[in-house]
Each structure stands twice: as C-alpha cells, then as structure tokens.
Design a protein around this motif. Sequence first.
Motif, PDB file in Angstrom:
ATOM      1  N   ALA A  24       0.815  -1.214   0.000  1.00  0.00           N
ATOM      2  CA  ALA A  24       0.000   0.000   0.000  1.00  0.00           C
ATOM      3  C   ALA A  24       0.844   1.256   0.000  1.00  0.00           C
ATOM      4  O   ALA A  24       0.322   2.366  -0.179  1.00  0.00           O
ATOM      5  N   GLY A  25       2.147   1.114   0.184  1.00  0.00           N
ATOM      6  CA  GLY A  25       3.046   2.249   0.297  1.00  0.00           C
ATOM      7  C   GLY A  25       3.466   2.487   1.733  1.00  0.00           C
ATOM      8  O   GLY A  25       2.711   2.195   2.682  1.00  0.00           O
ATOM      9  N   SER A  26       4.668   3.002   1.912  1.00  0.00           N
ATOM     10  CA  SER A  26       5.213   3.293   3.239  1.00  0.00           C
ATOM     11  C   SER A  26       5.749   4.713   3.227  1.00  0.00           C
ATOM     12  O   SER A  26       6.527   5.078   2.337  1.00  0.00           O
ATOM     13  N   ILE A  27       5.338   5.537   4.212  1.00  0.00           N
ATOM     14  CA  ILE A  27       5.743   6.943   4.218  1.00  0.00           C
ATOM     15  C   ILE A  27       6.065   7.398   5.639  1.00  0.00           C
ATOM     16  O   ILE A  27       5.802   6.688   6.614  1.00  0.00           O
ATOM     17  N   ASP A  28       6.638   8.597   5.736  1.00  0.00           N
ATOM     18  CA  ASP A  28       6.818   9.313   7.001  1.00  0.00           C
ATOM     19  C   ASP A  28       7.669   8.534   8.002  1.00  0.00           C
ATOM     20  O   ASP A  28       7.268   8.322   9.153  1.00  0.00           O
ATOM     21  N   GLY A  29       8.853   8.131   7.584  1.00  0.00           N
ATOM     22  CA  GLY A  29       9.750   7.427   8.492  1.00  0.00           C
ATOM     23  C   GLY A  29      10.387   8.353   9.512  1.00  0.00           C
ATOM     24  O   GLY A  29      10.798   9.464   9.186  1.00  0.00           O
ATOM     25  N   CYS A  30      10.464   7.885  10.759  1.00  0.00           N
ATOM     26  CA  CYS A  30      11.068   8.680  11.841  1.00  0.00           C
ATOM     27  C   CYS A  30      11.849   7.752  12.763  1.00  0.00           C
ATOM     28  O   CYS A  30      11.295   6.774  13.278  1.00  0.00           O
ATOM     29  N   PRO A  31      13.147   8.009  12.998  1.00  0.00           N
ATOM     30  CA  PRO A  31      13.915   7.187  13.926  1.00  0.00           C
ATOM     31  C   PRO A  31      13.654   7.605  15.374  1.00  0.00           C
ATOM     32  O   PRO A  31      13.482   8.793  15.661  1.00  0.00           O
ATOM     33  N   VAL A  32      13.624   6.633  16.287  1.00  0.00           N
ATOM     34  CA  VAL A  32      13.407   6.936  17.694  1.00  0.00           C
ATOM     35  C   VAL A  32      14.056   5.851  18.550  1.00  0.00           C
ATOM     36  O   VAL A  32      14.008   4.659  18.205  1.00  0.00           O
ATOM     37  N   TYR A  33      14.666   6.269  19.659  1.00  0.00           N
ATOM     38  CA  TYR A  33      15.234   5.318  20.608  1.00  0.00           C
ATOM     39  C   TYR A  33      14.138   4.782  21.527  1.00  0.00           C
ATOM     40  O   TYR A  33      13.268   5.536  21.986  1.00  0.00           O
ATOM     41  N   ASP A  34      14.200   3.500  21.827  1.00  0.00           N
ATOM     42  CA  ASP A  34      13.262   2.948  22.797  1.00  0.00           C
ATOM     43  C   ASP A  34      13.819   3.139  24.203  1.00  0.00           C
ATOM     44  O   ASP A  34      14.883   3.739  24.411  1.00  0.00           O
TER      45      ASP A  34
END
Length: 522
Positions: free
Chosen positions: A150-160
């Motif tokens: 379906a498409g993949s958008i708006d990637g954001c890296p984050v630490y857990d």
Amino acid sequence: MESGNYFAPVTEPVVHFDDTLDTLAAPLIKAPRRSYDLVALPGDFPDPTIAKINGSYWASATSAEWGGVFPLFKSDDLVNWEPAGSVFPNGLPAWAGSNAWAPEIFEENGRSYIYYTARRKGGVLSVAVASADRPEGPYRDHGPLVSQRAGSIDGCPVYDEKGRLWLVWKEDGNSCFRPTPIWAQRLNAERTALVGKKVELFRNDAAWEGSLVEGSSFIRHGGYLYMFYAGNACCGKHCTYATGVARAKTLLGPWEKCPLNPILTDNSVWKCAGHGTPIEANGRYFLFHHAYSVMSQEFVGRQGIISEFTWGADGWPAFEGRSVQAPAPNVLALHVEDSFDGAVLGDEWQWPIIAPRPSTELRGGQLLVPTSAARLGTLLARRTTAATYRAATTLDATALQPGTYGGIAAVGDPYNGLALVAGANGLLEAWRVQAGKLQRLAQVEIEPSASLTLRLECWGGQRYRFAYSTDNATWQPLETEGFTVNGTWLPPWDRGVRVAVLAQGAAGAEVAFSHFAIVNQR
C-alpha cells in the motif's frame, strides 16, 4: 513598477531573540517572556523537520516534485533561518522518481541521517535513508528501507526505553481505502536497514483522525515517550488536517491517545496544522510543523511554523488556544529579488525533478537558461509567500533565436502554468498551459528590446494580468479576453504556486535573464 521603483527592496528591522536577556534584566524589571511562535519558513514548506546538531538548529521539509530535493536550513536562534543547500542538489536518487516527502533529520555519533519518503520508479511509496559526515552534506543515499504494497511513508527514527534505535512509519493504507497502521521496526547498527519484525503501535480509530494517521515524531518527558502525529486530510482547499498526541511508557506500547485530541487545530489565521517535529530548547518546548495561511491557502501552500507548547498537570502537552499562535506573515516584508550577479545561483531556486537539473550559467550579470521543447520549457522557479503579488523578469529579447521563447510564468507544475513570453522578432504571447496542452491567449508584435521586462500580476491566487515594458517605467498591458485570466486551477493538491523564468524551444539555444523579482501586495 509604474513609478520605476518596483524592484526596490522592502526592508524592516531584523529582531534577534536571545534568552540571555531575561536573565540580564534589572532585578525589579523583568523582561517579558519572548515568543517564538512564528513563521520560520514562509512559503511552501510542508512536513518540516528540525534537529539540533553541533550547537545549531537544522531544518528541512518536503520538496515534492521540485529540486533541489529536501532543502536544508540552518539557524542559531530558531528565528532567523538561512538556506544551506539541499540533501540531493541534483535530484532524487536513481531508484526514485517522484514524491519527495517528509524528511526527518537525525544525528548520532557525529553522523547525520535523513530518513525520507519517495516513490520507486514504477512502484510504491517507500521510506529510505541517506547519511553524511556533516548536516550540510554531501549525502550518500542508502536506498529504501521499507516498501509495503500500500506504500510506506513518514519514516522517523526513535530510541526505545533501552536505547535501541527503531524506525517508525505509516503504512499508506488510505491510498487504497484501508486503515493506516503506524509501525515500528529495529534499525541495524549502521542505521541503513531494518532488522527483526515490525510491530504495530496504533492506527486511525478516532473520529477526528478520519482516513489516516501519519507524520509521527517523538519527544520524552516525565517518564513517557510522546508521539506527535497528524490526522485527516492534509492538503488543498478542503483540508481537515490537525495534530494529535499519544504516549506510552515503552515504544511498543500500549499507546494512549490524548483525550483532548486534536491538540492543535484551526483558528481565524491558520488552518490544517500538522506533521511536525517537537524539540526542546532552553527549557521550552516547540513543535515545528506546517499550516495554511487562511489568507493564501493552497495558492502559497503549507508554511513552516514554530509553535510553543507547555506541559499540563495531567502530563499532556498543550498549545495555547489549541491553535497556531504565530501571527500572519507580514507579506510586504517578504519579497524576492535576484540580479544574477553572484558566482552561483542561490539555493532558493527550484526546478522540476521530472527533468535533469538545468545547466544554467551566471555570466556578466545574466542568468543563461538552456531551452527545452517540453511543455513550458526549462523552468527555474521561486516559491511565493502571498496570494497577491507582482512578479517580473527582464531578458534580452534581441538575442532570441527563431522558435525560442523566454518569459515568466505562474506555475503549479510543469504541465500547468500561465505565462507571458517573448519570441524572436518582437513576438509577445500570453500562454495558458493546462494538463500539458498549450493555448495562446493573446499575441502582439513589439519592437525587440535588449532590456524587455515582462510582468504578471496576481490577485488572491486566482486572477492574473500581464504587462510589458522596455524602459521599466511605462507599462503596456497585454489584452487577454476580459483582461484577467483565471488561475484558480493552478496549484496541485499538495503544492503552492511558484513563479518561474522559462526558456522554451529546441535544445541548443538559451535565454539571457538579467533580473527577477516578486513583490507582495495587499
């Protein structure tokens, strides 16, 4: 311009904000708390991102179908922003063909990363990553990380909570009438590939979110990880976008959505506020996001805004009035002018990424633009910052070769524009290009001039009128039917109108421009 001073710069004092002034105030006279609520990037800068790297703030934004791709800006005070190039100055990487959306700036161990969205050539929207030794680049692309059906958008890296880095993104289900899960998956040690299994964090299940949730970004506070996100329809005249927030003790949840969502929505000045990145600065908290000015809406596009928020007793972030507090842009203080007397063309100039970057040259106070036979020809454009303005360019009409045109245009994209162009032998024409089809609205013959200035005027983003001058003092209107042309159809759903110089004709010729300006009007 009738008085000969159309290109005179509009100036106003530059106010520099300095938090140290609060601490230096006399003991009995406390300086007022300074407001950072402002339009940081006036014009079409959707989905802005911000990060603090090496003591300075760095920002970027969606560039959509314009290059250079993902413009970069630098600031030392969150108020004054300077262009600093772009992530991909020569266009998208070879694997991508369009939809340069939603960059997210990230820094780790002295290395800068841009997680971004683009569409695979002939394929789906994908989240990809590029990296550099410095935030200004040059960047090396590492290609797509995730490309769902379906498409993949708006990637954001984050630490857990354990210090492990994950990528969070949106599955673009609304493109095929499905829900829009927000996913998380671990990044490898090099931060250039996904490892392990993806985990859904939440999806659009609240009424205000409409058909989607997207644009995730994160900040930690009081033992919680907070996700700012956007919901509903992002773009255009009928947008319904707004900002929500959710929180969790751990990245993989469970996630709790704020009961007061949306926490940032419309007022009488701004509408459809969303897709931002939170940041803490000097003990205060801000969201760098976009919104439409009610006065210009889709004709200017979504502007980059800083909005301050505070933390309530309930632990949730809150914006004053639940709406954008930035004042409306002072349009008369926002203008564009270029005499082409520098060594290189400024970073503010853009070109359509469906074509290679134009091989322009600056020489002797002129911008030399190579011709192209495609549609409106070679385009070099600047963003507009108001819906009512005058724009003009000066060119050497005596040097135009037969079959070659040079001029100025209001452009939605390379297939849609309104233009005033000069041709060889004193030919002057007004063009309407819609869906790639050219219609000549008017045509006259004038005495060829080495200093011909072509002007377009726009009212409210909707009505256009053309005029020309050979002395930059007296003006002759080009009489189109009804004298004004309807340009309501110009802006694409996700972009504002730009003003461009154009060079149209068979390859091998060029057009020489000596001046360009956009002056906003009330």
